[in-house]
Write a protein that holds these residues in place. Structure first.
Motif, PDB file in Angstrom:
ATOM      1  N   SER A 150      49.738  43.189  46.663  1.00  0.00           N
ATOM      2  CA  SER A 150      49.540  43.943  45.335  1.00  0.00           C
ATOM      3  C   SER A 150      49.655  43.004  44.164  1.00  0.00           C
ATOM      4  CB  SER A 150      50.083  45.116  44.892  1.00  0.00           C
ATOM      5  OG  SER A 150      50.449  46.393  46.373  1.00  0.00           O
TER       6      SER A 150
ATOM      7  N   ASP B 274      43.677  47.125  48.073  1.00  0.00           N
ATOM      8  CA  ASP B 274      44.433  46.691  47.882  1.00  0.00           C
ATOM      9  C   ASP B 274      44.886  48.533  49.091  1.00  0.00           C
ATOM     10  OD1 ASP B 274      46.991  47.028  47.484  1.00  0.00           O
ATOM     11  OD2 ASP B 274      47.675  47.065  46.195  1.00  0.00           O
ATOM     12  N   GLU B 275      44.818  47.720  50.198  1.00  0.00           N
ATOM     13  CA  GLU B 275      45.295  49.117  50.923  1.00  0.00           C
ATOM     14  C   GLU B 275      44.296  49.779  51.030  1.00  0.00           C
ATOM     15  OE1 GLU B 275      49.143  49.692  52.374  1.00  0.00           O
ATOM     16  OE2 GLU B 275      50.241  47.760  51.310  1.00  0.00           O
TER      17      GLU B 275
HETATM   18 MG   LIG Z   1      51.042  46.825  47.405  1.00  0.00          MG
END
Ligand SMILES: [Mg+2]
Ligand SMILES: Nc1ncnc2c1ncn2[C@@H]1O[C@H](COP(=O)(O)OP(=O)(O)OP(=O)(O)O)[C@@H](O)[C@H]1O
Lengths: 248, 267
Positions: A46, A158-159
């Motif tokens: 991240s 991000d995911e």
């Molecule tokens: Mg993360």
């Protein structure tokens, strides 16, 4: 959009102690490539994406977007977070249109853009619904719509499917790949799911556990469009195994 | 593009019971009151009958005195609310955003709030005179705190992700204020405003009790000094009605502004 990182590292200060979250990283991503960033929890994925997005500064090194050094949020860079982060007081339409609204687009322009976008997302019927009425998958689709509305040339995810169940994830992966096939943005997608990474990406960047250090850079030469049953192919397994071996 | 959703409000069977409940309470209270009066437990100058109060109310409604005092108090409430809520919102926003404002202002505000208003209201009257201004100031002082607290809480609870989103989209400060912060704090802010709206009567009446030549507080004080207990009752009930009216107005405002919360509730 081409993305070049030169010796980018991030050190956090936690309770007085210094914590190296991301070891110096140098990598060159050509325009239009779909890159998956793979690594254990806490290895700085991240952090890396936030630095590229210009949301936080790198402790050292530099980020270059299309040969221009970048230190702040860029209009051609779209970011999608792990949870949908929709605004509860805005309808789906207004949530997706937010980037256009902030850029000063007229109502007609927004309407036109959304008319093209909503069917691709399968959300036409939900344009006037409020986020709390959506399922997790639909909310995430709306968030994807919002980032696409911006017409980004670099997509930072991000995911993006982290919070969803297996079936919805699978469907959204296919949806995202279909959208990407038409638009061909550069994509940087964070995940800690090896299969997801191999299934979607052209290239895997695998990071070690903290401090995150690039340990493998794997090109995935699986044919496109990717099919769900490819995961059972021997070749797929080879990539997955290589990624796993690099991770531990 | 408008799309309708197949959502129907289920009208629960006991809606009517719930609606009638307050009315029932009212009837019971009136009956008890009448009973106490009929039993002659207390002299009339302590507890007048409902009918005496009613007649008094009719009289002051007819001769216009009630309206005059009601108007004076309402006017002070409106101004007090405007000032108190504006200042409370502004300070709350500053406190939530600027750590320096927080450390500088919090002790002052807490001390201010912990001191009973009746204790320092005389001071306000010395400073601002016995007219409209001091009433408005007492009201503003009492009203500003709930708004301030709720603004602070509202701003603090905005998810950092939404802030990141606005930043990623290169939103200006103004855009972040209008499109994220204000709508995000609105529900909490309105809750504070409801508290403020009911407190507004207290603020103004305290001011009027201490020194004024008009308004419900002044009127009730006058009636008491003349042992006109029925009139005191009328005055107090008018204050109740006034507080409820202001509360309802905010409630209506909330109902209008927070449509999105209602639509997304499960039925
Ligand atoms: Mg993360
Ligand atoms: N703002 C911050 N201040 C201090 N430390 C931080 C901050 N953000 C992250 N960290 C630390 O940096 C490290 C990397 O965090 P990061 O969120 O980038 O990891 P991640 O790879 O995204 O993990 P996950 O897969 O769990 O999301 C973690 O150890 C975390 O505790």
């Amino acid at each position: 959009m081409r993305v070049r990182l030169e010796g980018v590292s991030v050190t956090y200060r936690q309770a007085g102690a210094k914590l190296l979250a991301l070891a110096p990283l140098t990598v060159d991503i050509p325009s239009g490539q779909f890159v998956a960033i793979l690594g254990a929890s806490g290895c700085g994925k991240s952090t890396l994406v936030r630095v590229v997005a210009g949301l936080q500064p790198a402790t050292s090194g530099s980020v270059w977007l299309d040969e221009v050094r970048n230190t702040r949020p860029h209009p051609a860079v779209g970011m999608m977070f792990q949870d949908a982060t929709l605004m509860g007081w805005r309808t789906v339409f207004d949530n997706i249109a937010l980037p256009l609204e902030l850029a000063g687009a007229s109502h007609a322009a927004r309407e036109a853009r959304l008319r093209a976008l909503l069917p691709m997302l399968g959300l036409e019927a939900w344009a006037n619904a409020y986020p709390a009425m959506l399922s997790g998958g639909m909310a995430q689709r709306a968030a994807l719509g919002r980032v696409l509305a911006q017409n980004p040339r670099l997509l930072l995810l991000d995911e993006p499917f982290g919070a969803l169940d297996a079936f919805t994830r699978e469907q959204l992966r296919l949806d995202l790949l279909a959208l990407w096939r038409d638009m061909r943005q550069t994509v940087l997608m964070v995940t800690h799911d090896i299969h997801e990474a191999v299934f979607m990406a052209d290239r895997l960047l695998v990071f070690s556990p903290r401090p995150g250090r690039l340990v493998a850079d794997i090109a995935i030469d699986l044919p496109r469009p990717r099919q769900l049953d490819m995961v059972y192919d021997a070749e797929f397994g080879v990539y997955a195994r290589a990624a796993r071996a690099a991770m531990v | 593009m408008r799309v309708s959703f197949p959502i129907t409000m289920s009208r629960s069977a006991n809606t009517w019971t719930r609606r009638l409940a307050p009315l029932l309470t009212l009837v019971l209270v009136l009956a008890a009151w009448q009973l106490v009066f009929a039993l002659r437990l207390y002299p009339t100058f302590l507890i007048p009958s409902p009918q005496m109060v009613w007649e008094k109310a009719a009289q002051v409604l007819r001769d216009g005195t009630l309206w005059a005092h009601l108007l004076a108090t309402s006017e002070a409430m409106v101004w007090g609310l405007l000032w108190g809520v504006s200042i409370g919102t502004l300070l709350g926003y500053l406190i939530a955003k600027l750590p320096l404002a927080e450390v500088l202002l919090t002790p002052l505000i807490v001390a201010f709030q912990a001191t009973p208003i009746v204790a320092y209201a005389p001071l306000l009257i010395i400073w601002f005179g016995s007219g409209m201004t001091s009433k408005v100031v007492t009201c503003a002082v009492i009203v500003f705190f709930p708004t301030l607290m709720n603004t602070v809480v509202g701003v603090r609870q905005i998810p950092p992700r939404l802030r990141d989103l606005m930043r990623a989209l290169s939103a200006t400060r103004w855009q972040t204020l209008c499109k994220l912060e204000l709508p995000a704090i609105l529900p909490v802010w309105l809750t504070g405003l409801k508290t403020s709206a009911t407190l507004a009567v207290i603020g103004v009446v305290v001011g009027e009790f201490l020194s004024a030549d008009r308004g419900l507080g002044h009127w009730v004080k006058l009636a008491r000094s003349q042992y006109d207990t029925a009139l005191v009752f009328v005055g107090v009930l008018t204050m109740t009605a006034l507080a409820l009216t202001f509360y309802s107005l905010v409630y209506l405002l909330e109902w209008r502004l927070l449509k999105w919360q209602r639509q997304s509730r499960s039925v």
